[in-house]
Write an enzyme that holds these catalytic residues in place. Structure first.
Site, short mmCIF file in Angstrom:
data_model
loop_
_atom_site.label_atom_id
_atom_site.label_comp_id
_atom_site.label_asym_id
_atom_site.label_seq_id
_atom_site.Cartn_x
_atom_site.Cartn_y
_atom_site.Cartn_z
N LYS A 53 0.84 -1.21 0.00
CA LYS A 53 0.00 0.00 0.00
C LYS A 53 0.88 1.26 0.00
O LYS A 53 0.58 2.23 -0.69
CB LYS A 53 -0.94 -0.01 1.22
N GLN A 97 -4.27 -0.96 9.64
CA GLN A 97 -4.27 -2.30 9.07
C GLN A 97 -4.91 -3.30 10.04
O GLN A 97 -4.55 -3.36 11.22
CB GLN A 97 -2.82 -2.73 8.74
N ASP A 120 -10.46 3.52 4.13
CA ASP A 120 -10.85 2.11 4.01
C ASP A 120 -12.37 1.98 3.91
O ASP A 120 -12.89 0.93 3.53
CB ASP A 120 -10.37 1.31 5.23
#
Ligand code: NAP
Length: 288
Positions: A53, A97, A120
């Site tokens: 990412k 994460q 997200d």
């Protein structure tokens, strides 16, 4: 019939190029789009994901700050760090994460992220916005699946879409996005009876379970579009999806491979959400 491949790598490359273009436009105005990526603990898969990412971000001109904390990091300190990132106008997107270490409440942590920086799309404010059809950040995986369907010109209005899996990050938002495009949507899960009888009626199947060979050729209507979100390992340790690719590609009209399908699209849509967050912040700067 042999299905046409939906090439996630190629579509994602196209999307990354668009993001790079939008990033350059913001940079020309003196704004450096910035994503904070927070990793707690040393889960090997998570370490690989955050590295990808961060690399994807920098390759498209976004600034990525990767923050790593030990597995024993107290939740209160993580929450304090998120609050500081929320308050920092130089940071446009925040990604924590998952999974988090067991002593942490993942819901509490995700809810601490400012919805305007929740790239997200997991915050309840963004989930709620999706439910009621308001603008917000869409979770990257189902958002990427929608982009694939759009790319192949798949008309969804009035078509029957079957989503297998009902998680908050894939199955449920996937179903809502398909519904938004006027598909008739059926959601299947572990208690669904006679899955095959349902999938056989589908014009579009999205498999998001995490079980190898869950979807076989006999379960697919000829010509159907099959999107394989699953990530599993076969007997040789090779990455594979939920769909029996070799069998289903002989029946389906379109199919995504694993790897090279949904995975790269998920990564690309994180960049889209991040540039979107930066553009929105630039359009509505916070006073002070
Ligand atoms: P999850 O939270 O474990 O959800 C799995 C879903 O599958 C659940 O809703 C479960 O039903 C359902 N299910 C389990 N067995 C089933 C069966 N036999 N028939 C029908 N439904 C069944 O997983 P997730 O986070 O949504 O992820 C799903 C898969 O996608 C995993 O393989 C994951 O690694 C992969 N994934 C890939 C990407 C990517 O970028 N490619 C991104 C995210 C996830 P219940 O709700 O009834 O338990």
């Amino acid at each position: 019939m042999t299905a046409q491949l939906i090439d996630g790598n190629a579509i994602a490359a196209h999307i990354r190029a668009e993001v790079a273009h939008r990033t350059a436009a913001l940079q020309a105005r003196g704004i450096r789009p910035r994503l904070a990526i927070v990793l707690v603990g040393d889960d090997p898969a998570s370490q690989v994901y955050v590295k990808h990412k961060a690399n994807d971000s920098t390759q498209t001109g976004l600034v990525a700050d990767l923050e790593r904390y030990p597995a024993i990091f107290p939740e209160a300190e993580l929450l304090a760090r998120i609050h500081a990132l929320n308050a920092d106008p130089a940071v446009h997107g925040i990604l924590v994460q998952l999974p988090l270490p067991k002593h942490m409440d993942a819901h509490r942590v995700i809810e601490a992220i400012a919805p305007a920086k929740d790239v997200d799309g997991f915050h309840v404010a963004n989930a709620g916005a999706l439910l009621v059809g308001r603008p917000g950040f869409r979770p990257c995986t189902p958002y990427g699946c929608m982009k694939m369907l759009e790319h192949i010109g798949c008309e969804l209005a009035g078509r029957h879409a079957v989503v297998i899996g009902r998680s908050n990050i894939v199955g449920k938002p996937m179903a809502l996005l398909l519904l938004q495009k006027n598909a008739t949507v059926t959601i299947c899960h572990s208690a669904t009876r006679d899955l095959a009888a349902i999938t056989q009626q589908a014009d579009v199947i999205v498999a998001a379970v995490g079980r190898r060979n869950l979807v076989t050729a006999d379960m697919v209507k000829p010509g159907a579009v099959v999107i394989d979100v699953g990530m599993n390992r076969d007997a040789d340790g090779k990455l594979c999806g939920d769909v029996d690719f070799a069998g289903v590609r002989e029946v389906a009209g379109w199919i995504t491979p694993v790897p090279g399908g949904v995975g790269p699209m998920t990564r690309a849509m994180l960049l889209v959400n991040t540039i979107e967050a930066a553009e929105r912040a630039a359009a509505h700067p916070t006073p002070g």
